[in-house]
Design a protein around this motif. Structure first.
Motif, PDB file in Angstrom:
ATOM      1  N   LYS A 245       0.828  -1.213   0.000  1.00 20.39           N
ATOM      2  CA  LYS A 245       0.000   0.000   0.000  1.00 20.39           C
ATOM      3  C   LYS A 245       0.864   1.266   0.000  1.00 20.39           C
ATOM      4  O   LYS A 245       0.479   2.296  -0.553  1.00 20.39           O
ATOM      5  N   ALA A 246       2.012   1.185   0.645  1.00 17.71           N
ATOM      6  CA  ALA A 246       2.941   2.328   0.689  1.00 17.71           C
ATOM      7  C   ALA A 246       4.357   1.786   0.549  1.00 17.71           C
ATOM      8  O   ALA A 246       4.606   0.607   0.792  1.00 17.71           O
ATOM      9  N   SER A 247       5.269   2.656   0.172  1.00 17.90           N
ATOM     10  CA  SER A 247       6.667   2.234   0.023  1.00 17.90           C
ATOM     11  C   SER A 247       7.203   1.693   1.340  1.00 17.90           C
ATOM     12  O   SER A 247       7.918   0.695   1.371  1.00 17.90           O
ATOM     13  N   VAL A 248       6.825   2.357   2.435  1.00 21.76           N
ATOM     14  CA  VAL A 248       7.196   1.887   3.777  1.00 21.76           C
ATOM     15  C   VAL A 248       5.920   1.808   4.607  1.00 21.76           C
ATOM     16  O   VAL A 248       5.200   2.800   4.745  1.00 21.76           O
ATOM     17  N   ILE A 249       5.623   0.616   5.143  1.00 22.48           N
ATOM     18  CA  ILE A 249       4.415   0.459   5.954  1.00 22.48           C
ATOM     19  C   ILE A 249       4.725  -0.389   7.182  1.00 22.48           C
ATOM     20  O   ILE A 249       5.433  -1.397   7.095  1.00 22.48           O
ATOM     21  N   LEU A 250       4.204   0.052   8.316  1.00 23.06           N
ATOM     22  CA  LEU A 250       4.434  -0.622   9.584  1.00 23.06           C
ATOM     23  C   LEU A 250       3.123  -1.207  10.094  1.00 23.06           C
ATOM     24  O   LEU A 250       2.133  -0.485  10.248  1.00 23.06           O
ATOM     25  N   PHE A 251       3.118  -2.499  10.355  1.00 19.42           N
ATOM     26  CA  PHE A 251       1.967  -3.165  10.971  1.00 19.42           C
ATOM     27  C   PHE A 251       2.242  -3.208  12.471  1.00 19.42           C
ATOM     28  O   PHE A 251       3.225  -3.810  12.912  1.00 19.42           O
ATOM     29  N   MET A 252       1.369  -2.560  13.249  1.00 21.89           N
ATOM     30  CA  MET A 252       1.661  -2.327  14.657  1.00 21.89           C
ATOM     31  C   MET A 252       0.380  -2.363  15.492  1.00 21.89           C
ATOM     32  O   MET A 252      -0.725  -2.486  14.948  1.00 21.89           O
ATOM     33  N   LYS A 253       0.555  -2.248  16.791  1.00 20.23           N
ATOM     34  CA  LYS A 253      -0.586  -2.122  17.696  1.00 20.23           C
ATOM     35  C   LYS A 253      -0.793  -0.634  17.952  1.00 20.23           C
ATOM     36  O   LYS A 253       0.004   0.008  18.622  1.00 20.23           O
ATOM     37  N   GLY A 254      -1.879  -0.093  17.362  1.00 17.96           N
ATOM     38  CA  GLY A 254      -2.136   1.338  17.437  1.00 17.96           C
ATOM     39  C   GLY A 254      -1.761   2.022  16.129  1.00 17.96           C
ATOM     40  O   GLY A 254      -1.770   1.396  15.064  1.00 17.96           O
ATOM     41  N   CYS A 261       1.501  -0.498  22.416  1.00 20.73           N
ATOM     42  CA  CYS A 261       2.409  -1.407  23.134  1.00 20.73           C
ATOM     43  C   CYS A 261       3.799  -0.791  23.086  1.00 20.73           C
ATOM     44  O   CYS A 261       4.094   0.050  22.222  1.00 20.73           O
ATOM     45  N   GLY A 262       4.655  -1.208  24.006  1.00 25.41           N
ATOM     46  CA  GLY A 262       5.990  -0.613  24.113  1.00 25.41           C
ATOM     47  C   GLY A 262       6.852  -0.827  22.886  1.00 25.41           C
ATOM     48  O   GLY A 262       7.593   0.064  22.466  1.00 25.41           O
ATOM     49  N   PHE A 263       6.757  -2.029  22.265  1.00 26.05           N
ATOM     50  CA  PHE A 263       7.553  -2.319  21.074  1.00 26.05           C
ATOM     51  C   PHE A 263       7.159  -1.405  19.918  1.00 26.05           C
ATOM     52  O   PHE A 263       8.009  -0.876  19.198  1.00 26.05           O
ATOM     53  N   SER A 264       5.834  -1.231  19.747  1.00 20.89           N
ATOM     54  CA  SER A 264       5.347  -0.358  18.675  1.00 20.89           C
ATOM     55  C   SER A 264       5.793   1.083  18.910  1.00 20.89           C
ATOM     56  O   SER A 264       6.187   1.787  17.979  1.00 20.89           O
ATOM     57  N   LYS A 265       5.759   1.504  20.167  1.00 20.83           N
ATOM     58  CA  LYS A 265       6.166   2.882  20.498  1.00 20.83           C
ATOM     59  C   LYS A 265       7.639   3.108  20.163  1.00 20.83           C
ATOM     60  O   LYS A 265       8.011   4.133  19.590  1.00 20.83           O
ATOM     61  N   GLN A 266       8.467   2.125  20.495  1.00 22.70           N
ATOM     62  CA  GLN A 266       9.916   2.256  20.237  1.00 22.70           C
ATOM     63  C   GLN A 266      10.216   2.323  18.735  1.00 22.70           C
ATOM     64  O   GLN A 266      11.029   3.145  18.297  1.00 22.70           O
ATOM     65  N   ILE A 267       9.557   1.473  17.956  1.00 18.65           N
ATOM     66  CA  ILE A 267       9.849   1.451  16.519  1.00 18.65           C
ATOM     67  C   ILE A 267       9.357   2.728  15.839  1.00 18.65           C
ATOM     68  O   ILE A 267       9.999   3.248  14.922  1.00 18.65           O
ATOM     69  N   ILE A 268       8.247   3.276  16.334  1.00 19.04           N
ATOM     70  CA  ILE A 268       7.725   4.550  15.805  1.00 19.04           C
ATOM     71  C   ILE A 268       8.750   5.665  16.045  1.00 19.04           C
ATOM     72  O   ILE A 268       9.011   6.494  15.165  1.00 19.04           O
ATOM     73  N   GLU A 269       9.325   5.695  17.238  1.00 17.64           N
ATOM     74  CA  GLU A 269      10.306   6.733  17.570  1.00 17.64           C
ATOM     75  C   GLU A 269      11.529   6.648  16.648  1.00 17.64           C
ATOM     76  O   GLU A 269      12.046   7.659  16.178  1.00 17.64           O
ATOM     77  N   ILE A 270      11.965   5.414  16.366  1.00 13.95           N
ATOM     78  CA  ILE A 270      13.130   5.222  15.481  1.00 13.95           C
ATOM     79  C   ILE A 270      12.799   5.690  14.061  1.00 13.95           C
ATOM     80  O   ILE A 270      13.581   6.422  13.431  1.00 13.95           O
ATOM     81  N   LEU A 271      11.623   5.282  13.556  1.00 17.24           N
ATOM     82  CA  LEU A 271      11.237   5.664  12.189  1.00 17.24           C
ATOM     83  C   LEU A 271      11.054   7.171  12.069  1.00 17.24           C
ATOM     84  O   LEU A 271      11.453   7.779  11.067  1.00 17.24           O
ATOM     85  N   ASN A 272      10.452   7.790  13.082  1.00 21.46           N
ATOM     86  CA  ASN A 272      10.237   9.243  13.046  1.00 21.46           C
ATOM     87  C   ASN A 272      11.565   9.995  12.954  1.00 21.46           C
ATOM     88  O   ASN A 272      11.660  11.035  12.304  1.00 21.46           O
ATOM     89  N   ASN A 273      12.588   9.453  13.595  1.00 19.45           N
ATOM     90  CA  ASN A 273      13.903  10.119  13.596  1.00 19.45           C
ATOM     91  C   ASN A 273      14.600  10.045  12.248  1.00 19.45           C
ATOM     92  O   ASN A 273      15.537  10.794  11.987  1.00 19.45           O
ATOM     93  N   THR A 274      14.149   9.122  11.360  1.00 20.97           N
ATOM     94  CA  THR A 274      14.784   9.013  10.038  1.00 20.97           C
ATOM     95  C   THR A 274      14.282  10.074   9.068  1.00 20.97           C
ATOM     96  O   THR A 274      14.936  10.379   8.070  1.00 20.97           O
ATOM     97  N   GLY A 275      13.075  10.616   9.344  1.00 20.65           N
ATOM     98  CA  GLY A 275      12.485  11.609   8.448  1.00 20.65           C
ATOM     99  C   GLY A 275      11.846  11.007   7.206  1.00 20.65           C
ATOM    100  O   GLY A 275      11.375  11.730   6.324  1.00 20.65           O
ATOM    101  N   ILE A 276      11.814   9.674   7.115  1.00 16.59           N
ATOM    102  CA  ILE A 276      11.212   8.990   5.961  1.00 16.59           C
ATOM    103  C   ILE A 276       9.692   8.905   6.149  1.00 16.59           C
ATOM    104  O   ILE A 276       9.220   8.610   7.242  1.00 16.59           O
TER     105      ILE A 276
END
Length: 335
Positions: A245-254, A261-276
């Motif tokens: 559906k998108a070039s980059v897509i994350l399947f997560m809780k929320g 969930c904590g794992f989803s929160k951590q991965i969101i923070e990492i992705l947000n820092n890339t600017g992608i």
């Protein structure tokens, strides 16, 4: 309806804070529709759907819209098997006629419009009433590409014939909407005359009568049923479509805004820092996708990150790529 300061009326969503209040609200006169939102204040999607309910209340002043906090009135939630929020139940004559699980505003709107149309026709001359009924029936049989008029609902059929036809349609993965004839005596009697078919269930495709259970059984036996009725998209095809559906897509809780969930929160923070740029899919809102994607990608946990339709991995993989300085190039599809 509630009175305003200028003496007019304003549409409201009524709160049912107890089982007794809930029962009182179900006792609406005639065949009035009651829509109940089982919600929780801690769930943002429920708060959003309360706003949708308020808007629908303005559009449908003859429908009673109720919100009930699922955990605060557990006896009602247990009775109706509410296992997640938001869940919407539809009632007429104190009988449940339909159900919707999840925060799906377009589907909620459709269901309210469909069930609201099954109120009684305004009084008038017999000829005028017949004409109005025929217009309603024509709209109803064309309300979806495949329409089943049955006793009860697909989740709770109320006769053996209806149960059998639902089982056949589900077995063949056929997409259909239904109308509970017990919810509207006028439709129940009128459709028999309109279509010259004296019994139920009745199946319609593209507004044309196919027939009842015996006809559907014959079509199944001959192999014609699969060519006549619209089929549901296969899960594998749907998953393939979603991960692309998108070039980059994350399947997560929320979602991006509210990780659940904590794992989803951590991965969101990492992705947000890339600017992608990336999109997310909330697996908590679709159990079929949640379970199916684990098998499809042979990856048992969430979150799961995909780039150009290919699985990158979960939180540990993303952390490792980030620490090695490789994440940005992976997200850009360069690796």
């Amino acid at each position: 309806m509630a009175a305003t300061e200028d003496g007019g009326t304003a549409a409201v969503v009524v709160e049912a804070a107890s089982s007794d209040r809930f029962q009182q609200l179900l006792q609406q006169p005639g065949r009035s529709l009651v829509v109940v939102h089982f919600w929780a204040p801690w769930a943002p999607q429920c708060v959003q759907m309360n706003s949708v309910m308020a808007e629908l209340a303005r559009e449908h002043p003859r429908v009673t819209f109720v919100k009930l906090e699922a955990e605060a009135v557990p006896e009602v939630s247990e009775k109706y098997e509410i296992t997640s929020v938001p869940t919407f139940l539809f009632f007429k004559n104190s009988q449940k006629i339909d159900r919707l699980d999840g925060a799906h505003a377009p589907e909620l709107t459709k269901k309210v419009q469909r069930h609201a149309t099954s109120s009684s026709v305004p009084a008038g001359s017999n000829d005028g009433a017949k004409e109005d009924l025929n217009v309603r029936l024509k709209k109803l049989i064309s309300a979806a590409p495949c329409m089943l008029f049955m006793k009860g609902t697909p989740q709770e059929p109320r006769c053996g014939f209806s149960r059998q036809i639902v089982e056949i349609l589900n077995k063949h993965n056929i997409v259909f909407s239904s109308f509970d004839i017990f919810s509207d005596e006028e439709v129940r009697q009128g459709l028999k005359t309109y279509s010259s078919w004296p019994t139920y269930p009745q199946l319609y495709v593209a507004g044309e009568l196919i027939g009842g259970l015996d006809i559907v059984k014959e079509l199944e036996a001959s192999g014609e049923l699969d060519t006549i009725c619209p089929k549901a998209q296969k899960l594998e095809d749907r998953l393939k479509e979603l991960i692309n559906k998108a070039s980059v897509i994350l399947f997560m809780k929320g979602n991006k805004q509210v990780a659940k969930c904590g794992f989803s929160k951590q991965i969101i923070e990492i992705l947000n820092n890339t600017g992608i740029d990336y999109e997310t899919f909330d697996i908590l809102e679709d159990e079929e996708v949640r379970q199916g994607l684990k098998k499809y990608s042979n990856w048992p946990t969430y979150p799961q990150l995909y780039v150009k339709g290919e699985l990158v991995g979960g939180l540990d993989i993303v952390k490792e790529l980030n620490e090695n300085g490789e994440l940005l190039s992976v997200l850009k599809g360069e690796n």
